[in-house]
Design an enzyme around this catalytic site. Structure first.
Site, PDB file in Angstrom:
ATOM      1  N   TRP A  32       0.825  -1.210   0.000  1.00  0.00           N
ATOM      2  CA  TRP A  32       0.000   0.000   0.000  1.00  0.00           C
ATOM      3  C   TRP A  32       0.856   1.257   0.000  1.00  0.00           C
ATOM      4  O   TRP A  32       0.437   2.303  -0.496  1.00  0.00           O
ATOM      5  CB  TRP A  32      -0.974  -0.028   1.175  1.00  0.00           C
ATOM      6  N   ASP A  66      -1.451   6.588   6.403  1.00  0.00           N
ATOM      7  CA  ASP A  66      -2.584   5.767   5.988  1.00  0.00           C
ATOM      8  C   ASP A  66      -2.887   4.800   7.123  1.00  0.00           C
ATOM      9  O   ASP A  66      -2.108   3.889   7.400  1.00  0.00           O
ATOM     10  CB  ASP A  66      -2.210   5.013   4.706  1.00  0.00           C
ATOM     11  N   LYS A 110     -12.466  -1.267   7.003  1.00  0.00           N
ATOM     12  CA  LYS A 110     -11.803  -2.187   7.927  1.00  0.00           C
ATOM     13  C   LYS A 110     -12.358  -2.060   9.342  1.00  0.00           C
ATOM     14  O   LYS A 110     -12.714  -3.052   9.979  1.00  0.00           O
ATOM     15  CB  LYS A 110     -10.297  -1.900   7.964  1.00  0.00           C
TER      16      LYS A 110
END
Length: 252
Positions: A102, A172, A196
């Protein structure tokens, strides 16, 4: 009906109480004669829902008053592209610490707009760890330093907030926000896809220190301007009201 145990790495399980409350209110919300997705997002009914979600998230995470909270459509990848547009001048250097998949995605999104300095990377060893802080080659004039707090694919997580000096730290937190205590004040900006820990897919949360919003950034359409979204309480355009509503139920 038997609900499965959901260990998906994608959209996570929502509390059953949230799903049942949403089911009950799908046809009509709070005696308004319509569901939440049929109301005006600028009407008093939904404005109250949005305000409560903001207040509940601030209480849940401990967000200081000098930080703005945005609920925006699109995933975390969209926010990755907007970081450079809002907070870095054209061609200015931004520092990225690369610790997994990511992080690579985040770098890809900003590469067209800025000079990316990969200040540290663990790619050579398969993203098995976080490079030691004393090996990071940070830029003195960087617009910000970016980390991925938890790399879900490679399983690498920052357990402590790195000290990057006076340069704002952006992170993030898509997979770990609200999972444990978080000192928001150590970051200039935190962003996360909701799916999430915070609610359903389709809405992202951005927590940004207000003084950073004064930066000129780069030429961009108003819809890509965080400052404009803050001024309109995340309702510069029609927001994902159902996702926002569900996230608010999770925050309660």
């Amino acid at each position: 009906m038997t609900r499965a145990f959901n260990f998906s790495a994608g959209p996570a399980t929502l509390p059953e109480s949230v799903l049942r409350k949403a089911q009950e209110e799908m046809l009509e919300w709070n005696g308004a004669g319509a569901s939440i997705v049929e109301m005006s997002h600028r009407g008093p009914e939904f404005m109250a829902v949005a305000a409560k979600a903001d207040a509940d998230l601030r209480r849940l995470i401990g967000i200081p008053d000098d930080y703005a909270v945005l609920f925006l459509a699109g995933g975390a990848t969209t926010q990755q592209a907007l970081l450079a547009l809002n907070f870095a001048q054209p061609g200015q250097t931004v520092d990225y610490v690369l610790t997994g998949h990511w992080g690579k995605t985040a770098i890809k999104q900003v590469t067209p707009y800025v000079n990316v300095n990969v200040a540290a990377s663990s790619e050579a060893n398969g993203f098995h760890d976080i490079p030691a802080r004393d090996t990071w080659q940070l830029s003195a004039d960087a617009a910000y330093v970016h980390i991925t707090a938890n790399e879900t694919i490679h399983g690498v997580e920052f357990r402590d907030t790195p000290d990057v000096g006076q340069v704002p730290l952006f992170a993030d937190f898509s997979s770990s926000i609200a999972s444990e205590p978080l000192d928001v004040s150590k970051y200039g900006l935190i962003y996360a896809g909701a799916q999430k820990n915070l609610g359903p897919v389709g809405v992202s949360v951005v927590i940004v220190r207000r003084d950073l919003l004064e930066r000129a950034g780069q030429p961009r359409a108003d819809i890509f301007n965080y400052r404009s979204h803050v001024a309109r309480d995340s309702m510069l355009n029609t927001p994902p009201t159902w996702n926002w509503y569900l996230a608010g139920l999770v925050f309660e």
